[in-house]
Design an enzyme around this catalytic site. Structure first.
Site, PDB file in Angstrom:
ATOM      1  CG  ASN A 172       1.019   0.587   4.358  1.00 32.26           C
ATOM      2  OD1 ASN A 172       0.636  -0.571   4.278  1.00 32.26           O
ATOM      3  ND2 ASN A 172       2.190   1.001   3.905  1.00 32.26           N
ATOM      4  N   GLY A 173      -1.091  -1.084   6.763  1.00 35.43           N
ATOM      5  CA  GLY A 173      -0.853  -1.949   7.918  1.00 35.43           C
ATOM      6  C   GLY A 173      -2.094  -2.784   8.212  1.00 35.43           C
ATOM      7  CD  GLU A 232       8.958 -12.262  -8.565  1.00 31.91           C
ATOM      8  OE1 GLU A 232       8.325 -11.710  -7.669  1.00 31.91           O
ATOM      9  OE2 GLU A 232      10.194 -12.333  -8.581  1.00 31.91           O
ATOM     10  CD  GLU A 291      15.908 -14.450  -7.524  1.00 38.94           C
ATOM     11  OE1 GLU A 291      15.335 -14.956  -6.554  1.00 38.94           O
ATOM     12  OE2 GLU A 291      15.612 -13.330  -7.965  1.00 38.94           O
ATOM     13  CE  LYS A 296      12.701 -12.148  -9.696  1.00 37.58           C
ATOM     14  NZ  LYS A 296      13.416 -12.037  -8.449  1.00 37.58           N
ATOM     15  NE  ARG A 316       4.902   1.446  -0.062  1.00 34.90           N
ATOM     16  CZ  ARG A 316       5.905   1.227   0.780  1.00 34.90           C
ATOM     17  NH1 ARG A 316       7.128   1.508   0.402  1.00 34.90           N
ATOM     18  NH2 ARG A 316       5.697   0.724   1.967  1.00 34.90           N
ATOM     19  CB  CYS A 321      -0.942   0.098   1.188  1.00 34.91           C
ATOM     20  SG  CYS A 321      -2.056  -1.280   1.363  1.00 34.91           S
ATOM     21  CG  HIS A 379      16.388 -37.991  -4.476  1.00 38.97           C
ATOM     22  ND1 HIS A 379      16.674 -39.284  -4.090  1.00 38.97           N
ATOM     23  CD2 HIS A 379      17.574 -37.365  -4.610  1.00 38.97           C
ATOM     24  CE1 HIS A 379      17.983 -39.421  -3.973  1.00 38.97           C
ATOM     25  NE2 HIS A 379      18.560 -38.271  -4.293  1.00 38.97           N
ATOM     26  CD1 TRP A 396      -0.726  -6.321  -3.019  1.00 38.70           C
ATOM     27  CD2 TRP A 396      -0.999  -6.892  -0.874  1.00 38.70           C
ATOM     28  NE1 TRP A 396      -0.465  -7.664  -2.901  1.00 38.70           N
ATOM     29  CE2 TRP A 396      -0.627  -8.039  -1.600  1.00 38.70           C
ATOM     30  CE3 TRP A 396      -1.236  -7.023   0.497  1.00 38.70           C
ATOM     31  CZ2 TRP A 396      -0.470  -9.288  -1.007  1.00 38.70           C
ATOM     32  CZ3 TRP A 396      -1.087  -8.267   1.083  1.00 38.70           C
ATOM     33  CH2 TRP A 396      -0.715  -9.379   0.330  1.00 38.70           C
ATOM     34  CE  LYS A 407      11.096  -3.764  -5.165  1.00 39.64           C
ATOM     35  NZ  LYS A 407      11.704  -4.885  -5.910  1.00 39.64           N
TER      36      LYS A 407
HETATM   37  C1  F6R Z   1      10.878 -11.439  -5.683  1.00 37.45           C
HETATM   38  C2  F6R Z   1      10.701 -10.476  -4.648  1.00 37.45           C
HETATM   39  C3  F6R Z   1      10.329 -10.938  -3.291  1.00 37.45           C
HETATM   40  C4  F6R Z   1      11.188 -10.228  -2.237  1.00 37.45           C
HETATM   41  C5  F6R Z   1      10.726 -10.601  -0.826  1.00 37.45           C
HETATM   42  C6  F6R Z   1      11.605  -9.986   0.229  1.00 37.45           C
HETATM   43  O1  F6R Z   1      11.248 -10.844  -6.871  1.00 37.45           O
HETATM   44  O2  F6R Z   1      10.869  -9.315  -4.861  1.00 37.45           O
HETATM   45  O3  F6R Z   1      10.446 -12.319  -3.159  1.00 37.45           O
HETATM   46  O4  F6R Z   1      12.512 -10.599  -2.433  1.00 37.45           O
HETATM   47  O5  F6R Z   1       9.409 -10.157  -0.638  1.00 37.45           O
HETATM   48  O6  F6R Z   1      11.649  -8.606   0.095  1.00 37.45           O
HETATM   49  P1  F6R Z   1      12.781  -7.748   0.777  1.00 37.45           P
HETATM   50  O7  F6R Z   1      14.048  -8.065   0.124  1.00 37.45           O
HETATM   51  O8  F6R Z   1      12.351  -6.321   0.538  1.00 37.45           O
HETATM   52  O9  F6R Z   1      12.776  -8.109   2.229  1.00 37.45           O
END
Ligand code: F6R
Length: 607
Positions: free
Chosen positions: A99-100, A487, A480, A484, A27, A2, A503, A73, A602
Site C-alpha cells: 500500500n503506497g 460522489e 457538502e 455527497k 479502502r 488499498c 455572478h 485502489w 475511504k
Molecule cells: C467525502 C469524503 C472525502 C473525505 C476526504 C478527507 O465523503 O469522504 O472527501 O472527506 O478524502 O478524508 P479525511 O477526513 O479522512 O482526511
C-alpha cells in the site's frame, strides 16, 4: 487506500484473509488477491473486481495457514487481474502486498530487468518482490530490509516466502500497518477493522519499523536492525460497530447514528457549572489558549467543509480571525507560519496524505498543529501536537457523514472554550451548551422524515445537474450536500454561496437544473429568499430546506424539507442531515454502489 491483511496461525488462512478483505473493501475495491503458502509452494489468486469476484475464482486447494491478501485502489497500471496484488518474484517463491507509492520504481525496475528479472505487472509494487528475491539468502527479514533501503516513497507491506510457512515480514513508511496479537495466531493489517473479529490486542507500527511474526511470536526492529519495544494497545470498540445492524448500507446506518455519534463527541467535555468545555487532549494551558490570535484550519473534502463551518463559528462566536485551506494547496505554497496562530488539521481517517504532508510542512515551520481525527492511533493523530478525537466509531461508508457532524461538534466545543476565555458571558455559555445538547433530538426529528426525503429522491434523481445554495455558516453545508450527491449518485452537483448565483451559475438555471436552497431563519434569510425567487422566475425548480412552518418558503419553493428551529449558529448540524439522506436515496434509486462509489476509496493515502 488499498487494504492489506496477513495471517499466521492454526486457522485456514484463506478464510481469515477473505473475511479481512471484505471488511477492508471500503479502502479500495477495484481488484483483490490472496497468496497462501501450501506444501512449500505459493498459491496465488488475483481478480479484477470486488472480493466476491475473487471468491468465485479461488482455487480449490488453498488450505494453508499462512498468507497475505490485498484489496486494491489502482495507482500504477490499469485495473486487471495481473496488476492486482499480491505480486511475486521471478521464481514465485516470494510474494508481497503493498500500500503506497514507490517513487523510484522505474529506475529500480530498469536495473532489475537488466539483471535478468522479468516483470509480470505494470505496478510499482512488483519491484519489492524482485528486490527481496535479489537479496534473499535464507533470511526474509534481512532481504526485506535491504530491499526497503533502496525504496523512495511510501509503503505499508507484508511479505512471505514459500520456504518459511510460519513467517510474515511487515514494514511501514507512510502507509499504516497494525499487528494483531491473537491466541496462537498473529495478524497484520492496514487497519484494525480487518482483524477486530479475531483480536483486540494490537501494536501500531511507526514509520521506519519492521515486524517479523510467526503464529506465536513477533519482533519489531528498525531498518538498521535495532530492536524496538512496542506498546500493546487494546481496541475499545466492538465488532457490531463495523456491521450493518439491519440497515441496507453502511452509509444509511451512519446517517442514522448521528444523534448518538454527536453525543459521543460531546460526552465528558461539557461543563455546565463553569459554562465551558474541557478538551484535555489539546495539551494547551489557559495561557497558551489566551495567546491564540488566529486559527488556521487545514483539511480535504468533507473534513474541509467541516473546517469551514468551524471558521464561521470561531469568527462569529469566539471573534478569532480564522482561515481554512485545502491541505494539498497549502502544502505546496510555502505557507507562512505566523506567531500565535493555532493550526488545526481535520481528518476522519487521520491518514489522508494531502493533510498529513501539509501538517508536517506546518510543523517544520514551527507551527503548533492540533488534530481533529476519528481513527484512534492514526498517523495524523499521533503526529499532531495535541488534538481531539471525535469518537464517531468506525466510519465504513466511503462517503463521510457522521464524521462530518462530529467534527463540527468539536468545533462548537472549541468555540465555547475560547469564547468563555474572552467575551462570552457565563449565561451565554450555558445557553450555548443547552442549544448544543438539544441538537441530537432535533436530528432525530429530521431523520423521522426520511420517507418524505426518499420520495423527493425518487422525484429528482433523474436530473443530471443540481445546484446547492446556502449562505453564511450554511454555505459549507451546501458544498457538502453537493459533494455527497455527486460522489455517490454521480449526479453532477455544485455548492455555491446563494449570493454568488448571480455572478455566473445562474446561467445554468432552467427546467433541467434544480436547485436546493438552505433557508434557515437567520440574519441572511431575506437575502436567500431573494436569490430563491431569482431562480424561480427563470423557470428553475427549487427544493428548500427550511424551518418548520415557514409559510413563505412553502409558497415559493416546489418542495420543502422541514427542519426544526435551532439557534442560528447551530443550523449546519440539522441542515446537513436532509442533504445526506437525499444523496443516499438518489444513489439507491439509481442503483449505485452506495458504500463503495466508483473511483473512490475511504482513506486517500496518495497525493
Ligand atoms: C467525502 C469524503 C472525502 C473525505 C476526504 C478527507 O465523503 O469522504 O472527501 O472527506 O478524502 O478524508 P479525511 O477526513 O479522512 O482526511
Amino acid at each position: 487506500m488499498c487494504g492489506i491483511i496477513g495471517y499466521c496461525g492454526p486457522k485456514s488462512a484463506e478464510k481469515v484473509l477473505i473475511e479481512g478483505l471484505k471488511r477492508l473493501e471500503y479502502r479500495g475495491y477495484d481488484s483483490a488477491g490472496i497468496c497462501v503458502i501450501l506444501d512449500g509452494k505459493l498459491v496465488l489468486a488475483k481478480r479484477k473486481g470486488k472480493i466476491r469476484d475473487l471468491q468465485a475464482h479461488l482455487p480449490r486447494t488453498l488450505a494453508g495457514n499462512c498468507g497475505i491478501g490485498h484489496t486494491r485502489w489502482a495507482t500504477h497500471g490499469e485495473v486487471n487481474d495481473t496488476n492486482a496484488h499480491p505480486h511475486a518474484d521471478c521464481t514465485v517463491r516470494i510474494a508481497v502486498v503493498h500500500n503506497g507509492i514507490i517513487e523510484n520504481f522505474a529506475t529500480l525496475k530498469d536495473r532489475l530487468i537488466s539483471e535478468g528479472h522479468s516483470f509480470a505487472s505494470e505496478t510499482d509494487s512488483e519491484v519489492i518482490a524482485h528486490l527481496v528475491e535479489k537479496y534473499y539468502a535464507g533470511d526474509l527479514e534481512e532481504a526485506v530490509k535491504k530491499a526497503l533501503s533502496l525504496i523512495k516513497g511510501t509503503y505499508g507491506i507484508v511479505c512471505l516466502h514459500a520456504d518459511q510457512p510460519d513467517l510474515l515480514v511487515g514494514a511501514r513508511h507512510g502507509s499504516p500497518l497494525v499487528l494483531g496479537i491473537g491466541d496462537g495466531e498473529m495478524f497484520l493489517a492496514s487497519d484494525v477493522t480487518a482483524i477486530i473479529s479475531h483480536t483486540k490486542q494490537v501494536v501500531y507500527l511507526e514509520d521506519g519499523e519492521v515486524v517479523s511474526l510467526s503464529s506465536r511470536d513477533y519482533r519489531t526492529t528498525d531498518l538498521h536492525d535495532q530492536e524496538i519495544e512496542k506498546k500493546v494497545e487494546h481496541i475499545s470498540w466492538e465488532l457490531e460497530e463495523i456491521e450493518k445492524a439491519g440497515f441496507s448500507h453502511f452509509m444509511e446506518k451512519e446517517i442514522f447514528e448521528q444523534p448518538e455519534s454527536i453525543k459521543r463527541a460531546m460526552r465528558g467535555r461539557l461543563d455546565f457549572e463553569e459554562a465551558t468545555a474541557h478538551l484535555g487532549g489539546l495539551n494547551m494551558s489557559t495561557r497558551d489558549l489566551l495567546n491564540v490570535e488566529r486559527v488556521r484550519i487545514v483539511a480535504a473534502g468533507t473534513s474541509l467543509h467541516a473546517g469551514m463551518v468551524g471558521m464561521y463559528l470561531l469568527e462569529s462566536v469566539a471573534r478569532i480571525p480564522c482561515t481554512v485551506e485545502i491541505s494539498s494547496e497549502l502544502r505546496y505554497r510555502n505557507p507562512i507560519v505566523e506567531r500565535n496562530t493555532l493550526h488545526f488539521v481535520v481528518s476522519q481517517s487521520g491518514e489522508t496524505a494531502d493533510t498529513l504532508y501539509a501538517m508536517r510542512e506546518l510543523q517544520r515551520k514551527g507551527a503548533t498543529v492540533l488534530g481533529i481525527c476519528n481513527v484512534v492511533g492514526s498517523t495524523i493523530a499521533r503526529e499532531t501536537d495535541g488534538g481531539v478525537y471525535i469518537h464517531s466509531g468506525p466510519e465504513i461508508a466511503v462517503a463521510s457523514t457522521k464524521a462530518f457532524t462530529s467534527q463540527i461538534t468539536v468545533f462548537y466545543l472549541f468555540t465555547l472554550l475560547l469564547s468563555r476565555m474572552r467575551d462570552m458571558s457565563f449565561e451565554a455559555g450555558q445557553e450555548f451548551i443547552q442549544n448544543l445538547q438539544s441538537i441530537p433530538a432535533k436530528i432525530e426529528t429530521v431523520l423521522s422524515r426520511s420517507k418524505a426525503i426518499e420520495g423527493l429522491a425518487k422525484k429528482y434523481c433523474e436530473y443530471q445537474d443540481f445546484l446547492f445554495l446556502g449562505r453564511g455558516i450554511n454555505y459549507p453545508v451546501a458544498m457538502e450536500g453537493a459533494l455527497k450527491l455527486k460522489e455517490i449518485s454521480y449526479i453532477h452537483a455544485e455548492g455555491y454561496s446563494a449570493a454568488e448565483l448571480k455572478h455566473g451559475p445562474i446561467a445554468l438555471i432552467g427546467e433541467d437544473t434544480p436547485s436546493l436552497f438552505l433557508v434557515p431563519d437567520d440574519a441572511l434569510r431575506d437575502k436567500v429568499i431573494s436569490n430563491l425567487k431569482e431562480v424561480k422566475s427563470r423557470g428553475g425548480r427549487v427544493i428548500a430546506v427550511a424551518v418548520e412552518g415557514d409559510e413563505v418558503i412553502a409558497e415559493i419553493a416546489d418542495d420543502v424539507i422541514e427542519v426544526p428551529r435551532v439557534k442560528e449558529c447551530f443550523y449546519p448540524l440539522v441542515m446537513v442531515i436532509p442533504l445526506q439522506l437525499l444523496a443516499y436515496y438518489c444513489a439507491v434509486q439509481l442503483g449505485r454502489d452506495v458504500d463503495q462509489p466508483r473511483n473512490l476509496a475511504k482513506s486517500v493515502t496518495v497525493e
